[in-house]
Design a protein around this motif. Structure first.
Motif, PDB file in Angstrom:
ATOM      1  N   ALA A 113       0.829  -1.206   0.000  1.00 51.71           N
ATOM      2  CA  ALA A 113       0.000   0.000   0.000  1.00 51.71           C
ATOM      3  C   ALA A 113       0.867   1.261   0.000  1.00 51.71           C
ATOM      4  O   ALA A 113       0.576   2.228  -0.710  1.00 51.71           O
ATOM      5  N   LEU A 114       1.938   1.261   0.794  1.00 49.86           N
ATOM      6  CA  LEU A 114       2.822   2.426   0.850  1.00 49.86           C
ATOM      7  C   LEU A 114       3.508   2.670  -0.492  1.00 49.86           C
ATOM      8  O   LEU A 114       3.610   3.814  -0.953  1.00 49.86           O
ATOM      9  N   VAL A 115       3.979   1.598  -1.125  1.00 49.17           N
ATOM     10  CA  VAL A 115       4.644   1.755  -2.423  1.00 49.17           C
ATOM     11  C   VAL A 115       3.636   2.224  -3.466  1.00 49.17           C
ATOM     12  O   VAL A 115       3.944   3.061  -4.319  1.00 49.17           O
ATOM     13  N   ARG A 116       2.439   1.697  -3.405  1.00 49.14           N
ATOM     14  CA  ARG A 116       1.387   2.117  -4.345  1.00 49.14           C
ATOM     15  C   ARG A 116       1.108   3.612  -4.219  1.00 49.14           C
ATOM     16  O   ARG A 116       1.015   4.333  -5.218  1.00 49.14           O
ATOM     17  N   VAL A 117       0.986   4.092  -2.981  1.00 53.54           N
ATOM     18  CA  VAL A 117       0.723   5.512  -2.765  1.00 53.54           C
ATOM     19  C   VAL A 117       1.889   6.354  -3.277  1.00 53.54           C
ATOM     20  O   VAL A 117       1.698   7.398  -3.898  1.00 53.54           O
ATOM     21  N   VAL A 150       4.343   5.512  -5.585  1.00 51.34           N
ATOM     22  CA  VAL A 150       4.735   5.369  -6.988  1.00 51.34           C
ATOM     23  C   VAL A 150       3.547   5.462  -7.931  1.00 51.34           C
ATOM     24  O   VAL A 150       3.665   5.937  -9.055  1.00 51.34           O
ATOM     25  N   GLY A 151       2.382   4.995  -7.516  1.00 52.89           N
ATOM     26  CA  GLY A 151       1.191   5.069  -8.346  1.00 52.89           C
ATOM     27  C   GLY A 151       0.918   3.832  -9.168  1.00 52.89           C
ATOM     28  O   GLY A 151      -0.221   3.551  -9.503  1.00 52.89           O
ATOM     29  N   SER A 152       1.941   3.085  -9.518  1.00 54.14           N
ATOM     30  CA  SER A 152       1.773   1.889 -10.337  1.00 54.14           C
ATOM     31  C   SER A 152       1.532   0.671  -9.453  1.00 54.14           C
ATOM     32  O   SER A 152       2.348   0.353  -8.590  1.00 54.14           O
ATOM     33  N   ALA A 153       0.406  -0.013  -9.689  1.00 57.42           N
ATOM     34  CA  ALA A 153       0.128  -1.227  -8.933  1.00 57.42           C
ATOM     35  C   ALA A 153       1.155  -2.306  -9.245  1.00 57.42           C
ATOM     36  O   ALA A 153       1.560  -3.073  -8.363  1.00 57.42           O
ATOM     37  N   SER A 154       1.588  -2.392 -10.506  1.00 57.06           N
ATOM     38  CA  SER A 154       2.580  -3.399 -10.888  1.00 57.06           C
ATOM     39  C   SER A 154       3.903  -3.168 -10.169  1.00 57.06           C
ATOM     40  O   SER A 154       4.533  -4.108  -9.668  1.00 57.06           O
ATOM     41  N   VAL A 155       4.340  -1.911 -10.113  1.00 50.79           N
ATOM     42  CA  VAL A 155       5.572  -1.592  -9.385  1.00 50.79           C
ATOM     43  C   VAL A 155       5.395  -1.885  -7.901  1.00 50.79           C
ATOM     44  O   VAL A 155       6.299  -2.409  -7.243  1.00 50.79           O
ATOM     45  N   ALA A 156       4.216  -1.573  -7.368  1.00 48.76           N
ATOM     46  CA  ALA A 156       3.964  -1.794  -5.942  1.00 48.76           C
ATOM     47  C   ALA A 156       4.076  -3.269  -5.581  1.00 48.76           C
ATOM     48  O   ALA A 156       4.710  -3.630  -4.583  1.00 48.76           O
ATOM     49  N   VAL A 157       3.477  -4.139  -6.395  1.00 45.46           N
ATOM     50  CA  VAL A 157       3.470  -5.555  -6.031  1.00 45.46           C
ATOM     51  C   VAL A 157       4.848  -6.179  -6.164  1.00 45.46           C
ATOM     52  O   VAL A 157       5.274  -6.963  -5.304  1.00 45.46           O
ATOM     53  N   GLY A 181      -3.073  -4.796  -1.148  1.00 47.73           N
ATOM     54  CA  GLY A 181      -2.424  -3.541  -0.774  1.00 47.73           C
ATOM     55  C   GLY A 181      -2.120  -2.671  -1.981  1.00 47.73           C
ATOM     56  O   GLY A 181      -2.147  -1.438  -1.898  1.00 47.73           O
ATOM     57  N   SER A 182      -1.875  -3.317  -3.121  1.00 47.48           N
ATOM     58  CA  SER A 182      -1.458  -2.571  -4.309  1.00 47.48           C
ATOM     59  C   SER A 182      -2.574  -1.761  -4.948  1.00 47.48           C
ATOM     60  O   SER A 182      -2.308  -0.941  -5.826  1.00 47.48           O
ATOM     61  N   ILE A 183      -3.813  -1.976  -4.539  1.00 43.62           N
ATOM     62  CA  ILE A 183      -4.931  -1.222  -5.119  1.00 43.62           C
ATOM     63  C   ILE A 183      -5.224   0.052  -4.329  1.00 43.62           C
ATOM     64  O   ILE A 183      -5.986   0.906  -4.775  1.00 43.62           O
ATOM     65  N   ALA A 184      -4.593   0.214  -3.181  1.00 37.43           N
ATOM     66  CA  ALA A 184      -4.941   1.305  -2.269  1.00 37.43           C
ATOM     67  C   ALA A 184      -4.647   2.678  -2.862  1.00 37.43           C
ATOM     68  O   ALA A 184      -3.654   2.885  -3.556  1.00 37.43           O
ATOM     69  N   ALA A 185      -5.541   3.621  -2.588  1.00 42.25           N
ATOM     70  CA  ALA A 185      -5.316   5.065  -2.776  1.00 42.25           C
ATOM     71  C   ALA A 185      -4.808   5.437  -4.157  1.00 42.25           C
ATOM     72  O   ALA A 185      -3.792   6.118  -4.293  1.00 42.25           O
ATOM     73  N   SER A 186      -5.530   5.033  -5.191  1.00 44.79           N
ATOM     74  CA  SER A 186      -5.210   5.511  -6.541  1.00 44.79           C
ATOM     75  C   SER A 186      -5.368   7.030  -6.583  1.00 44.79           C
ATOM     76  O   SER A 186      -6.402   7.564  -6.195  1.00 44.79           O
ATOM     77  N   HIS A 187      -4.325   7.710  -7.046  1.00 49.28           N
ATOM     78  CA  HIS A 187      -4.431   9.172  -7.136  1.00 49.28           C
ATOM     79  C   HIS A 187      -3.732   9.659  -8.394  1.00 49.28           C
ATOM     80  O   HIS A 187      -3.627   8.913  -9.376  1.00 49.28           O
ATOM     81  N   VAL A 188      -3.233  10.899  -8.395  1.00 50.64           N
ATOM     82  CA  VAL A 188      -2.821  11.542  -9.640  1.00 50.64           C
ATOM     83  C   VAL A 188      -1.618  10.900 -10.316  1.00 50.64           C
ATOM     84  O   VAL A 188      -1.336  11.192 -11.477  1.00 50.64           O
ATOM     85  N   ASN A 189      -0.888  10.029  -9.644  1.00 53.92           N
ATOM     86  CA  ASN A 189       0.242   9.366 -10.290  1.00 53.92           C
ATOM     87  C   ASN A 189      -0.128   8.002 -10.869  1.00 53.92           C
ATOM     88  O   ASN A 189       0.745   7.225 -11.253  1.00 53.92           O
ATOM     89  N   ASP A 190      -1.423   7.728 -10.935  1.00 49.37           N
ATOM     90  CA  ASP A 190      -1.918   6.458 -11.479  1.00 49.37           C
ATOM     91  C   ASP A 190      -2.625   6.726 -12.810  1.00 49.37           C
ATOM     92  O   ASP A 190      -3.579   7.508 -12.865  1.00 49.37           O
ATOM     93  N   PRO A 191      -2.176   6.075 -13.920  1.00 50.76           N
ATOM     94  CA  PRO A 191      -2.852   6.299 -15.205  1.00 50.76           C
ATOM     95  C   PRO A 191      -4.340   5.973 -15.182  1.00 50.76           C
ATOM     96  O   PRO A 191      -5.138   6.623 -15.864  1.00 50.76           O
ATOM     97  N   GLY A 192      -4.727   4.964 -14.394  1.00 54.12           N
ATOM     98  CA  GLY A 192      -6.133   4.620 -14.294  1.00 54.12           C
ATOM     99  C   GLY A 192      -6.970   5.742 -13.702  1.00 54.12           C
ATOM    100  O   GLY A 192      -8.167   5.867 -14.004  1.00 54.12           O
ATOM    101  N   PHE A 193      -6.354   6.559 -12.867  1.00 53.92           N
ATOM    102  CA  PHE A 193      -7.024   7.710 -12.264  1.00 53.92           C
ATOM    103  C   PHE A 193      -7.509   8.658 -13.357  1.00 53.92           C
ATOM    104  O   PHE A 193      -8.645   9.132 -13.339  1.00 53.92           O
ATOM    105  N   TRP A 194      -6.653   8.924 -14.353  1.00 55.37           N
ATOM    106  CA  TRP A 194      -6.991   9.871 -15.409  1.00 55.37           C
ATOM    107  C   TRP A 194      -7.980   9.278 -16.399  1.00 55.37           C
ATOM    108  O   TRP A 194      -8.835   9.994 -16.934  1.00 55.37           O
TER     109      TRP A 194
END
Length: 480
Positions: free
Chosen positions: A386-390, A392-399, A427-440
Motif C-alpha cells: 500500500a505504501l509503495v502504491r501511494v 509510486v502510483g503503479s500497482a505493478s511496481v507496488a506488487v 495492498g497494491s490497489i490502495a489510494a489511486s491518485h494523480v500518479n496512477d494512469p487509471g485515475f486519469w
C-alpha cells in the motif's frame, strides 16, 4: 542503514516518475543501481542480479500476458464482450443495472486489463444512462470498481501473476482463494459507494465527445453461450487444477495432466484458440470482403456437351474468405501485443529491483528485523504494498517491489504463499491518485474534476484494499 536505503530508493522512484515523468522501466533500473551501489555491491554483481531478476520475474508471466491480451482483443473485436454485457443487462432488467454491470465486469475483468475492460464497457454505460435517464456514476461506478478489483486482486492479471512467480505460489490456488474475496469486496463497495451522500451530489454530464463510434449490430453479435464459454474456460481449468492439487495424490499421473491444463498460460491459450475458432469470422473487417477479381466470384464458362453457359462453384473464393477471416483475427492478436509491451518491461524491471534488494542483503535484514515481531506477515506485506502504491502510483511496481521486500518473511513463516500473494495485491490497489494512469482514464470518461475524482476513486480503491485485507485474514483462519 538498510531500511533507509529502501526508503530512499522508493523516494527516488517517486521523484523520477512523478516530478520528472521518467518511464517506470527506466526508473526501476536506476533505483536498482542505486540500491546496489548504496549497499556496496560491485557493478558486475549488480548487473548479474538485474539480469537474473528480469528472467526470473518474467518466466511464464510473459506467456500469461501475451495470451491474455490476445484473448481480450479477440473478445472485443468480435463483439463477444458486448454480447455478454447486453445479455446480462437484458436478463436482470434496468432496476438491477448496478448488479448487471458488476456481474458483466466480473466476467470480462477476469481476463482483461482494467483499461481494456473500461473502454470496452463504457459505451454500454453511456447508452443506459442516456436511454433511461440515470445518473452517470450510478451506472459507471460498479463497472469501474469491479474491473479494478479483478485487475488488482487476481491472476492471470500482471501484478498478481508476477507475485505468484516471486512467491512460487500456485496460480490456480491463488485464484481459488482470491475470487470469493474479490467478489465480496467488490459487491460491498459497488453497493455502498454510489449511495454515499457526497457521491450522489456529484452528477457529471455525459462526455459526448468521448463516446466510442464503434458499435455492433444485434445480428452481428455472437451467441451469448459461446461468449460465456470462452470467458470462463480459463477459470474452470485453473480452479479444477487447484482443487485437484488439494484433493489428489501428489504422485498421481492424472494430477499431472490436470495440472498441465490448469497452468495459466495453457488455460489462456486454450481459451484463445477457442475464441479464434468460434469468434474468428466475427472479427472480419469490411475491407476483408472479397472482390470479383480475387477468386471469390463465381466464374462463367461454356459447357462442352450442351453448349450452355454454366457457373463454377466458388471453391477458391471460399478458401480466400477463410484466409481473410484468419488474417483479420491474427491482426487483432498482433494489435493486442503492442499495448502490453511496456507492462512487460516494467514488470521485468521490477523483478530486477527486487533481485538487487535480495542480493544486497536488504531483504535478509528486513527478515531479521521483523523476526519475533508480533505482526502478521500478511498485514506487513499488505502495508508495504500500500505504501509503495501511494508513493509510486503503479500497482505493478507496488506488487513487485513489496514482494521482493517481504519474500524472506514467507520463508520464515508457515503462511500460505497464495495468501501472501493476495495480501500484496490487495495492498497494491490502495489510494489511486494523480500518479496512477487509471485515475486519469476514470476522470476523463466519467467527466469529473480532479478533486471529485480523488474523492471517488481514491476513496473506493482504499476501501477495496482494506476489505481485501480483511478477506485475506479471514481466509487465513479457514485454510491456515
Amino acid at each position: 542503514m538498510p531500511l533507509l536505503i529502501v526508503a530512499l530508493a522508493v523516494v527516488l522512484l517517486l521523484v523520477m516518475m512523478t516530478k520528472f515523468k521518467i518511464n517506470g522501466f527506466i526508473a526501476l533500473f536506476i533505483a536498482a543501481l542505486f540500491v546496489g551501489l548504496a549497499r556496496g555491491m560491485s557493478l558486475p554483481k549488480i548487473y548479474d542480479a538485474i539480469v537474473s531478476g528480469v528472467g526470473d520475474q518474467l518466466d511464464e508471466l510473459i506467456l500469461i500476458l501475451g495470451f491474455g491480451a490476445m484473448l481480450g482483443k479477440v473478445l472485443a473485436d468480435s463483439g463477444a464482450a458486448q454480447r455478454i454485457a447486453t445479455s446480462v443487462v437484458n436478463a436482470f432488467g434496468i432496476s438491477r443495472v448496478q448488479f448487471a454491470m458488476a456481474l458483466t465486469s466480473t466476467a470480462i475483468g477476469i481476463t482483461m486489463f482494467y483499461e481494456v475492460g473500461f473502454v470496452l464497457l463504457i459505451p454500454l454505460v453511456f447508452t443506459i444512462v442516456r436511454e433511461y435517464k440515470l445518473p452517470l456514476l450510478w451506472v459507471g461506478l460498479p463497472m469501474s470498481m469491479t474491473l479494478s478489483t479483478m485487475h488488482s486482486f487476481l491472476p492471470p492479471h500482471p501484478g498478481p501473476a508476477a507475485v505468484t512467480e516471486t512467491f512460487h505460489a500456485s496460480q490456480g490456488t491463488t485464484l481459488l482463494y482470491g475470487l470469493p474475496i474479490a467478489i465480496v469486496s467488490a459487491s460491498v463497495v459497488c453497493y455502498v459507494w454510489p449511495r454515499l451522500a457526497y457521491v450522489k451530489r456529484i452528477n457529471p454530464r455525459l462526455p459526448v465527445a468521448l463516446i466510442t463510434e464503434r458499435k455492433f449490430d444485434e445480428d452481428d453479435l455472437p451467441r451469448f453461450g459461446t461468449c460465456l464459454l470462452i470467458v470462463i474456460i480459463p477459470i474452470v481449468l485453473m480452479a479444477t487444477s487447484a482443487v485437484a492439487e488439494l484433493s489428489m495424490d501428489s504422485g498421481s499421473e492424472a494430477l499431472g495432466y490436470i495440472g498441465f491444463f490448469g497452468k495459466a498460460p495453457v488455460a489462456l491459450l486454450i481459451a484463445l484458440l477457442l475464441a479464434i475458432a468460434l469468434l474468428g469470422p466475427k472479427v472480419s473487417r469490411p475491407e476483408d470482403t472479397m472482390k470479383p477479381d480475387d477468386g471469390g466470384a463465381a466464374t462463367a464458362r461454356p459447357d462442352s456437351s450442351s453448349g450452355m453457359v454454366t457457373t463454377a462453384a466458388p471453391a477458391a473464393g471460399t478458401a480466400v474468405a477463410a484466409r481473410s477471416r484468419f488474417a483479420a483475427v491474427m491482426e487483432s492478436c498482433n494489435e493486442a501485443i503492442k499495448p502490453i509491451a511496456m507492462i512487460i518491461m516494467v514488470i521485468g524491471a521490477g523483478g530486477a529491483f527486487k533481485e538487487v534488494l535480495v542480493k544486497s542483503g536488504i531483504a535478509g535484514y528486513i527478515a531479521d528485523l521483523t523476526h519475533g515481531w508480533n505482526v502478521s506477515p500478511l498485514i506487513l506485506a499488505w502495508g508495504i504494498a500500500a505504501l509503495v502504491r501511494v508513493a509510486v502510483g503503479s500497482a505493478s511496481v507496488a506488487v513487485v517491489t513489496a514482494a521482493g521486500i517481504v519474500l524472506p518473511l514467507l520463508h520464515n513463516s508457515s503462511t500460505s504463499p497464495e495468501l501472501m500473494v493476495l495480501a500484496v495485491t490487495c495492498g497494491s490497489i490502495a489510494a489511486s491518485h494523480v500518479n496512477d494512469p487509471g485515475f486519469w482514464l476514470f476522470k476523463q470518461y466519467l467527466n469529473l474534476s480532479v478533486l471529485d475524482t480523488i474523492k471517488i476513486r481514491t476513496g473506493y480503491t482504499s476501501a477495496l484494499a482494506v476489505l481485501g485485507l480483511g478477506g485475506v485474514l479471514l481466509m487465513n483462519t479457514i485454510v491456515g
